[in-house]
Write an enzyme that holds these catalytic residues in place. Sequence first.
Site, PDB file in Angstrom:
ATOM      1  CB  THR A  34      -0.911   0.006   1.228  1.00 41.39           C
ATOM      2  OG1 THR A  34      -1.725  -1.173   1.193  1.00 41.39           O
ATOM      3  CG2 THR A  34      -1.818   1.220   1.264  1.00 41.39           C
ATOM      4  N   GLY A  73       2.522  -3.059   8.290  1.00 41.37           N
ATOM      5  CA  GLY A  73       2.712  -3.350   9.696  1.00 41.37           C
ATOM      6  C   GLY A  73       4.180  -3.571  10.009  1.00 41.37           C
ATOM      7  CD  GLU A 316      -4.283  -9.071   3.229  1.00 42.97           C
ATOM      8  OE1 GLU A 316      -3.536  -8.875   4.171  1.00 42.97           O
ATOM      9  OE2 GLU A 316      -3.936  -8.907   2.042  1.00 42.97           O
TER      10      GLU A 316
END
Length: 556
Positions: A34, A73, A316
């Site tokens: 992303t 993350g 996701e």
Amino acid sequence: MFIPTLERQCTSEQREKFLPLCYDYRIIGTYAQTELGHGTFLRGLETTAHYDPNTQEFILNSPTISSIKWWPGALGKTSTHAVVLAQLYTLGKCHGIHPFVVQLRSLDDHKPLRGITVGDIGPKMGFGPNDNGYLKLHKHRIPRTNMLMKYSQVSPDGTYTKPPRSTLTYGTMTFVRVLIVHGSAIALAKASTIAIRYSAVRRQSELRPGEPEPQILSYPTQQHKLFPLLATAYAFHFVQLAMMKIYTDVNDQINNSNFSRIQELHALSSGLKAFTSWVTNAGLEVCRMSCGGHGYSQASGFPRLYADFTPSCTYEGENTVLMLQSARYLVKCVRDARSGKTLPGTVSYLSEDVSAVHSGGSSGRDLSNLDFLISLYKQRASNQVHFASDKVDRGISAGMDLVGALNSASVHLVSAAKAHSHYFIAKTFVESLKLLKASSELQNVLHQLASVYVFEGIAQSSGDFIEDYILSGSEAKTIRQLAVDLLPLIRVNAVSLVDAFSFRDEVLQSVLGRYDGNVYENLFKWAQNSPLNKTDVHPSYHKYLGPLLKRNQSKL
Ligand SMILES: CCCCCCCC/C=C\CCCCCC(=O)SCCNC(=O)CCNC(=O)[C@H](O)C(C)(C)COP(=O)(O)OP(=O)(O)OC[C@H]1O[C@@H](n2cnc3c(N)ncnc32)[C@H](O)[C@@H]1OP(=O)(O)O
Ligand SMILES: Cc1cc2nc3c(=O)[nH]c(=O)nc-3n(C[C@H](O)[C@H](O)[C@H](O)COP(=O)(O)OP(=O)(O)OC[C@H]3O[C@@H](n4cnc5c(N)ncnc54)[C@H](O)[C@@H]3O)c2cc1C
């Protein structure tokens, strides 16, 4: 996501190079896909990887502000490496999104390498301990062999070999979507455990003067809030088992270069990830609110559970987008069925004639029979998919191209994908119980859960069933009452049914959901440990409150 991507997209040589480092925690990685400007639209990602045949290296770059990687993350402060998804350029041609392993930080002092700007994106609604980060690449060079080349290759001279399917790059996302179905089951089971245990402990209100205050779990409205959600947690448990089985089977086929079910897997995993996370997200709030004021305390465990779960509807694959992906496949299946093709298992019902005769008034049909009701879920799903598909066809007949027709029908397409997912879940729940080796007593209790799930599912979507004449209004009313009639029966085993999830108190992290039910003493103890209570008079008194009060008292 870093390790599953390496396991699925590396050549055998690359596996030998990278995976031992991961398994031994000699490197820690993240999945950097992303960007600030794009999360959903992968083909729009702007990070570039230009191949330099002179040095046999890729030059990775973030050409614009919107191309900065954003959200991955553990990217901010933890990861030493990342799988970076970038547009591959070689010999002057762009070949689309490909995965590259990029080292971000030194393994000696953890400082970012030259050409790497990396950091944390700042506080979020939840996931506090996770340093979701940003990554800006400044013409950062990596070896040719750091492009994951199981499916596509760039040779030393820059020649590109394309993959058997371009979407194989998306494989890790499918895997995590399947995990999120499991995550939804776990989160809803936790919330049900907290709310039902607390509802057995909490006594409130006086139904009749002089009578003892009843457990709030005895109120039909409290049971109506919680027991369908408890049943849903059980339904999602069985669905995630079925989903993982399908994923494993299809992934084994892919590993043998059989790509025939990759679309069916993508559609099912997309629909179930979206459906289960949406339902769970809403269910967490119902469970919290059913615990009154204490549900709003951090001590309940709900604030963290909700804040950490709710991004499941976004990451996701944003849920609406995934439902549209699922619907796109269903529309294709309707076309295939109409042209006489055989459809795969999870969508074969779309080629059946499920049209039913309007039941009229008193139908005489056994509305408590789960197999019969599952056939109504099938009918609803088939009707909605065909309706949306016909909308698309009418759009094309009116002169739209396929993209325009799909976009114009997208509201109906989402409804169709939801109905398809709901049918799959209800059917799987009922069928899984038939295969379960369990005592008749246990079968009876689980049948009660499956029944309340199926009944309440119809009650909450009765418009779908009535609009298409699948049920009459009176039949829908009967089914709604059947759900309510089950509640006192489920009440008998409700606490046992959440104890069966076997969450340790340390995992549940909830004073309200403690296994010993000793809520009030532990709420008081929890409050006393609050940082604000370290001193009787808070230091702020001396700076603010004291002077204010004294200044005003002098005016009295
Ligand atoms: C023990 C259990 C508990 C654990 C529970 C928690 C676990 C997880 C917790 C935390 C980890 C998760 C953290 C979050 C990580 C991330 O968010 S990573 C980033 C995720 N990003 C996305 O998901 C991006 C979503 N966007 C897309 O996937 C694509 O852009 C798109 C599918 C929306 C559009 O694709 P695109 O190629 O641009 O266009 P289309 O024309 O729609 O598709 C082209 C064809 O490709 C097929 N396809 C698309 N995706 C897949 C896929 N994954 N697999 C197979 N096929 C795919 C699509 O169906 C089209 O096919 P046709 O042309 O034949 O119709
Ligand atoms: C906690 C968290 C952790 C994350 N971890 C990672 C990670 O580890 N790695 C990583 O790469 N990413 C990660 N992400 C990013 C995440 O994958 C994206 O946020 C997600 O894919 C959604 O994309 P977006 O943010 O661009 O939303 P957008 O797509 O901009 O969504 C905004 C709205 O636009 C709508 N929309 C978008 N496209 C369409 C369409 N075609 N049709 C109809 N409506 C549309 C959506 O439905 C939504 O309502 C994480 C995000 C969060 C919140």
